[in-house]
Design a protein around this motif. Structure first.
Motif, PDB file in Angstrom:
ATOM      1  N   ALA A  33     -14.982   2.001  -6.759  1.00  0.00           N
ATOM      2  CA  ALA A  33     -14.333   3.178  -6.272  1.00  0.00           C
ATOM      3  C   ALA A  33     -15.260   4.459  -6.321  1.00  0.00           C
ATOM      4  O   ALA A  33     -15.976   4.434  -7.331  1.00  0.00           O
ATOM      5  N   THR A  34     -15.088   5.522  -5.765  1.00  0.00           N
ATOM      6  CA  THR A  34     -15.659   6.827  -6.075  1.00  0.00           C
ATOM      7  C   THR A  34     -15.061   7.404  -7.253  1.00  0.00           C
ATOM      8  O   THR A  34     -13.961   7.018  -7.803  1.00  0.00           O
ATOM      9  N   ASP A  35     -15.941   8.398  -7.633  1.00  0.00           N
ATOM     10  CA  ASP A  35     -15.561   9.181  -8.888  1.00  0.00           C
ATOM     11  C   ASP A  35     -14.447  10.230  -8.326  1.00  0.00           C
ATOM     12  O   ASP A  35     -14.047  10.927  -9.213  1.00  0.00           O
ATOM     13  N   GLU A  36     -14.280  10.693  -7.206  1.00  0.00           N
ATOM     14  CA  GLU A  36     -13.537  11.675  -6.651  1.00  0.00           C
ATOM     15  C   GLU A  36     -12.057  11.298  -6.543  1.00  0.00           C
ATOM     16  O   GLU A  36     -11.551  10.171  -6.277  1.00  0.00           O
ATOM     17  N   GLU A  37     -11.060  12.243  -7.020  1.00  0.00           N
ATOM     18  CA  GLU A  37      -9.896  12.004  -6.855  1.00  0.00           C
ATOM     19  C   GLU A  37      -9.571  12.174  -5.323  1.00  0.00           C
ATOM     20  O   GLU A  37     -10.004  12.545  -4.752  1.00  0.00           O
ATOM     21  N   PHE A  38      -8.384  11.029  -5.331  1.00  0.00           N
ATOM     22  CA  PHE A  38      -7.742  11.151  -3.896  1.00  0.00           C
ATOM     23  C   PHE A  38      -6.379  10.917  -4.064  1.00  0.00           C
ATOM     24  O   PHE A  38      -5.637  10.156  -5.132  1.00  0.00           O
ATOM     25  N   GLU A  39      -5.675  11.389  -3.108  1.00  0.00           N
ATOM     26  CA  GLU A  39      -4.140  11.294  -2.941  1.00  0.00           C
ATOM     27  C   GLU A  39      -3.670  10.940  -1.531  1.00  0.00           C
ATOM     28  O   GLU A  39      -4.385  11.456  -0.525  1.00  0.00           O
ATOM     29  N   ILE A  40      -2.629  10.139  -1.549  1.00  0.00           N
ATOM     30  CA  ILE A  40      -2.383   9.704  -0.129  1.00  0.00           C
ATOM     31  C   ILE A  40      -0.830   9.059  -0.438  1.00  0.00           C
ATOM     32  O   ILE A  40      -0.340   8.792  -1.573  1.00  0.00           O
ATOM     33  N   THR A  41       0.052   9.518   0.656  1.00  0.00           N
ATOM     34  CA  THR A  41       1.427   9.137   0.790  1.00  0.00           C
ATOM     35  C   THR A  41       1.841   8.318   1.898  1.00  0.00           C
ATOM     36  O   THR A  41       0.966   8.592   3.123  1.00  0.00           O
ATOM     37  N   GLY A  42       2.552   7.291   1.778  1.00  0.00           N
ATOM     38  CA  GLY A  42       2.829   6.489   2.928  1.00  0.00           C
ATOM     39  C   GLY A  42       4.042   5.692   2.331  1.00  0.00           C
ATOM     40  O   GLY A  42       4.605   5.682   1.621  1.00  0.00           O
ATOM     41  N   THR A  43       4.352   4.929   3.571  1.00  0.00           N
ATOM     42  CA  THR A  43       5.348   3.918   3.250  1.00  0.00           C
ATOM     43  C   THR A  43       4.927   2.510   2.964  1.00  0.00           C
ATOM     44  O   THR A  43       4.260   1.985   3.942  1.00  0.00           O
ATOM     45  N   ILE A  44       5.775   2.006   2.039  1.00  0.00           N
ATOM     46  CA  ILE A  44       5.373   0.546   1.712  1.00  0.00           C
ATOM     47  C   ILE A  44       5.666  -0.475   2.907  1.00  0.00           C
ATOM     48  O   ILE A  44       6.956  -0.423   3.344  1.00  0.00           O
ATOM     49  N   THR A  45       4.659  -1.299   3.249  1.00  0.00           N
ATOM     50  CA  THR A  45       5.018  -2.246   4.280  1.00  0.00           C
ATOM     51  C   THR A  45       4.928  -3.643   3.420  1.00  0.00           C
ATOM     52  O   THR A  45       5.220  -4.676   4.463  1.00  0.00           O
ATOM     53  N   ASP A  46       4.265  -3.793   2.421  1.00  0.00           N
ATOM     54  CA  ASP A  46       3.845  -4.974   1.969  1.00  0.00           C
ATOM     55  C   ASP A  46       3.747  -5.010   0.459  1.00  0.00           C
ATOM     56  O   ASP A  46       3.311  -4.070  -0.075  1.00  0.00           O
ATOM     57  N   VAL A  47       3.940  -5.929  -0.111  1.00  0.00           N
ATOM     58  CA  VAL A  47       3.938  -5.882  -1.656  1.00  0.00           C
ATOM     59  C   VAL A  47       3.305  -7.256  -2.340  1.00  0.00           C
ATOM     60  O   VAL A  47       4.061  -8.387  -1.678  1.00  0.00           O
ATOM     61  N   ARG A  48       2.636  -7.438  -3.204  1.00  0.00           N
ATOM     62  CA  ARG A  48       2.148  -8.409  -3.705  1.00  0.00           C
ATOM     63  C   ARG A  48       1.841  -8.317  -5.246  1.00  0.00           C
ATOM     64  O   ARG A  48       0.987  -7.681  -5.562  1.00  0.00           O
ATOM     65  N   LEU A  49       2.594  -8.655  -5.992  1.00  0.00           N
ATOM     66  CA  LEU A  49       2.624  -8.230  -7.599  1.00  0.00           C
ATOM     67  C   LEU A  49       2.082  -9.502  -8.257  1.00  0.00           C
ATOM     68  O   LEU A  49       2.481 -10.773  -7.686  1.00  0.00           O
ATOM     69  N   GLY A  50       1.515  -9.270  -9.308  1.00  0.00           N
ATOM     70  CA  GLY A  50       1.192 -10.320 -10.337  1.00  0.00           C
ATOM     71  C   GLY A  50      -0.352 -10.030 -10.880  1.00  0.00           C
ATOM     72  O   GLY A  50      -0.966  -8.981 -10.479  1.00  0.00           O
ATOM     73  N   ASN A  51      -0.999 -10.954 -11.438  1.00  0.00           N
ATOM     74  CA  ASN A  51      -2.452 -10.749 -11.835  1.00  0.00           C
ATOM     75  C   ASN A  51      -3.140 -11.278 -10.825  1.00  0.00           C
ATOM     76  O   ASN A  51      -2.873 -12.034  -9.687  1.00  0.00           O
ATOM     77  N   PRO A  52      -4.593 -10.753 -10.760  1.00  0.00           N
ATOM     78  CA  PRO A  52      -4.808  -9.858 -11.963  1.00  0.00           C
ATOM     79  C   PRO A  52      -4.405  -8.515 -11.835  1.00  0.00           C
ATOM     80  O   PRO A  52      -4.609  -7.652 -12.592  1.00  0.00           O
ATOM     81  N   HIS A  53      -3.979  -8.036 -10.615  1.00  0.00           N
ATOM     82  CA  HIS A  53      -3.303  -6.637 -10.522  1.00  0.00           C
ATOM     83  C   HIS A  53      -2.408  -6.864  -8.960  1.00  0.00           C
ATOM     84  O   HIS A  53      -2.659  -7.925  -8.277  1.00  0.00           O
ATOM     85  N   GLY A  54      -1.481  -6.113  -8.982  1.00  0.00           N
ATOM     86  CA  GLY A  54      -0.827  -5.906  -7.779  1.00  0.00           C
ATOM     87  C   GLY A  54      -1.203  -5.203  -6.634  1.00  0.00           C
ATOM     88  O   GLY A  54      -2.332  -4.232  -6.717  1.00  0.00           O
TER      89      GLY A  54
END
Length: 126
Positions: A33-54
């Motif tokens: 990833a970049t070192d720059e801070e980033f912000e984004i807003t959106g609507t969740i369309t799909d979810v996969r939770l668990g290891n190693p990360h969601g």
């Protein structure tokens, strides 16, 4: 040491571990990833939770972005319950986007859902 009574099995296992260890840093951690801070807003369309990360996919202006949220223990520590990451919900993500040009992938440091702030990396300097 004998592994499975087959010659070369140990060498095969060691080789696989070496390949895995050289690929793992590319996927985990912050190196991609970049070192720059980033912000984004959106609507969740799909979810996969668990290891190693969601991973949460969000739709933003007709484009899909993949958001890496924390491991289950990290989300729990932040108070981010699985049901909060549900399809149709709006989410604001603060974090770092992929350094790969054109890749819509973000590693979340903090997310905001329904006005509540969930800090996944409270000890991390941003």
């Amino acid at each position: 040491m004998t592994v499975g009574n087959r010659p070369g099995s140990l060498a095969l296992i060691i080789g696989a571990l070496l390949v895995w260890s050289s690929v793992s840093p590319a996927h985990h951690g912050w190196g991609w990833a970049t070192d720059e801070e980033f912000e984004i807003t959106g609507t969740i369309t799909d979810v996969r939770l668990g290891n190693p990360h969601g991973e949460v996919t969000i739709e933003v202006d007709g484009s899909e972005w993949v958001i890496e949220v924390g491991q289950p223990w990290r989300n729990k520590r932040a108070g981010l319950k699985d049901e909060l990451l549900s399809v149709g919900r709006e989410i604001t993500v603060h974090g770092h986007r992929s350094a790969r040009k054109g890749q819509r992938l973000v590693k979340a440091e903090r997310v905001v859902i329904d006005g509540e702030d969930y800090n996944l990396y409270p000890g991390r300097d941003s």
